[in-house]
Design an enzyme around this catalytic site. Structure first.
Site, PDB file in Angstrom:
ATOM      1  N   GLN A  19      -4.305  -1.671   9.906  1.00 31.65           N
ATOM      2  CA  GLN A  19      -4.258  -2.991   9.272  1.00 31.65           C
ATOM      3  C   GLN A  19      -4.812  -4.059  10.209  1.00 31.65           C
ATOM      4  O   GLN A  19      -4.421  -4.142  11.373  1.00 31.65           O
ATOM      5  CB  GLN A  19      -2.812  -3.324   8.872  1.00 31.65           C
ATOM      6  CG  GLN A  19      -2.658  -4.610   8.100  1.00 31.65           C
ATOM      7  CD  GLN A  19      -3.287  -4.565   6.705  1.00 31.65           C
ATOM      8  OE1 GLN A  19      -3.261  -3.562   6.017  1.00 31.65           O
ATOM      9  NE2 GLN A  19      -3.876  -5.686   6.294  1.00 31.65           N
ATOM     10  N   ASP A  35     -10.661   2.832   4.380  1.00 29.82           N
ATOM     11  CA  ASP A  35     -10.952   1.397   4.273  1.00 29.82           C
ATOM     12  C   ASP A  35     -12.457   1.159   4.174  1.00 29.82           C
ATOM     13  O   ASP A  35     -12.899   0.059   3.833  1.00 29.82           O
ATOM     14  CB  ASP A  35     -10.425   0.651   5.517  1.00 29.82           C
ATOM     15  CG  ASP A  35      -9.115  -0.069   5.242  1.00 29.82           C
ATOM     16  OD1 ASP A  35      -8.799  -0.310   4.055  1.00 29.82           O
ATOM     17  OD2 ASP A  35      -8.409  -0.395   6.212  1.00 29.82           O
ATOM     18  N   LYS A  79       0.840  -1.206   0.000  1.00 31.31           N
ATOM     19  CA  LYS A  79       0.000   0.000   0.000  1.00 31.31           C
ATOM     20  C   LYS A  79       0.876   1.258   0.000  1.00 31.31           C
ATOM     21  O   LYS A  79       0.633   2.210  -0.746  1.00 31.31           O
ATOM     22  CB  LYS A  79      -0.929  -0.009   1.229  1.00 31.31           C
ATOM     23  CG  LYS A  79      -2.031  -1.065   1.128  1.00 31.31           C
ATOM     24  CD  LYS A  79      -2.760  -1.261   2.451  1.00 31.31           C
ATOM     25  CE  LYS A  79      -3.720  -2.441   2.351  1.00 31.31           C
ATOM     26  NZ  LYS A  79      -4.413  -2.733   3.614  1.00 31.31           N
TER      27      LYS A  79
END
Ligand code: NDP
Length: 294
Positions: free
Chosen positions: A96, A119, A52
């Protein structure tokens, strides 16, 4: 059989993102900025976060990776999230998953300002998605929708069967496919480990989305001739054949399913690359204030 080529589509969309990011930077005097928090040292998570960050740099974003030891407390993590929420130079924040057992992922998800939740896991974003309102869409389902759109896969009136009901993939995927939108307008069956006769359900699918987390779970006898097959699974196995020391497998038995399908995503080279694109697009939208005004 045709390949839904994540490499090709992600490269094309990233070119557009790069041009948009340059325009934003020229106007705002700073780059779009994504922060990723990583707790502990899970091998898979480290790889995903590194990818990412690398992709942010590639398209001209700033990226910051904040790492914590596995023993950070929930309160300490939330304090950091609140600090980032208040920082106007940061557009997007992701934490994460998975997190260590002593940290409640729901609390963390809700601590993130929904306007920076690139997200798309915050209940406000999920609720707005359900209602077809502007929002951050979870990156993996978003990437899949971009892929379907790129290849102009006909979805209206089709029967889609999603296998797996996680908050980050299966459930949002089922909502997106059923929405009154294009792509969308599918009749959707959402299946999981308690589904009776899963094979019969999947066999009825014009579009299959496999998000289970088990290597080669969807076999050729479960797939109707001509189905579109989207394989979300990323299953790592140790291997002496690769430089990295592991090999990736999908949830679909590609070798035997591909000949029966009309379109299929490979693993690697499919959905994983599109997930990154979903995240980058959300971050750019966050920077531009297109979804939620700054
Ligand atoms: P989860 O483990 O959160 O969810 C798995 C789902 O599969 C659950 O809903 C579970 O059912 C269902 N399931 C498990 N076993 C069966 C079975 N025997 N029959 C039917 N359903 C079953 O996984 P995720 O959704 O997070 O991830 C799924 C896969 O996708 C993983 O391989 C993951 O690595 C990958 N992934 C890939 C991404 C990408 O970018 N390509 C991004 C995110 C994930 P139940 O709810 O009943 O337990």
């Amino acid at each position: 059989m045709n390949i839904l080529d994540g490499k090709l589509v992600s490269a094309k969309i990233k070119e557009d993102i790069k041009a948009d990011a340059a325009a934003f930077t020229a106007q705002a005097g700073r780059k779009p900025h994504l922060v990723a928090i990583l707790v502990g040292n899970d091998g898979g998570s480290e790889t995903y976060v590194a990818s990412k960050m690398r992709n942010c740099e590639l398209v001209g974003f700033d990226s910051t990776n904040i790492r914590y030891d596995v023993d950070i407390t929930e309160a300490e993590l939330i304090a950091k999230i609140e600090e980032i929420n208040a920082d106007d130079t940061i557009d997007g924040l992701i934490v994460q998953l998975p997190l260590p057992k002593h940290i409640d992922p729901d609390k963390i998800t809700e601590a993130i300002d929904y306007r920076k939740d690139v997200d798309g896991f915050h209940p406000i974003n999920l609720g707005r998605m359900q209602r077809n309102l502007p929002c951050f869409i979870p990156a993996t389902p978003y990437g899949i929708m971009l892929m379907l759109d790129y290849y102009k896969i006909e979805t209206a009136g089709k029967h889609a069967v999603v296998v797996g009901r996680s908050n980050i993939v299966g459930s949002p995927m089922s909502i997106l496919l059923a929405r009154n939108a294009n792509p969308g307008n599918c009749t959707v069956t959402l299946t999981h480990s308690r589904t009776k006769d899963l094979k019969a359900e999947v066999l009825r699918a014009d579009i299959i989305v496999a998000a289970i987390g088990k290597k080669n779970f969807v076999t050729a006898d479960m797939v109707k001739e001509g189905a579109v097959v989207i394989d979300v699974g990323i299953n790592r196995e140790d291997s002496t054949e690769t430089k990295s020391g592991f090999k990736l497998y999908g949830d679909v038995d590609f070798e035997h399913v591909a000949p029966k399908s009309s379109w299929i995503t490979p693993v690697p080279g499919g959905v994983g690359l599109m997930t990154i694109v979903g995240l980058l697009k959300n971050t750019l939208e966050a920077a531009k204030g297109n979804i939620y005004q700054k």
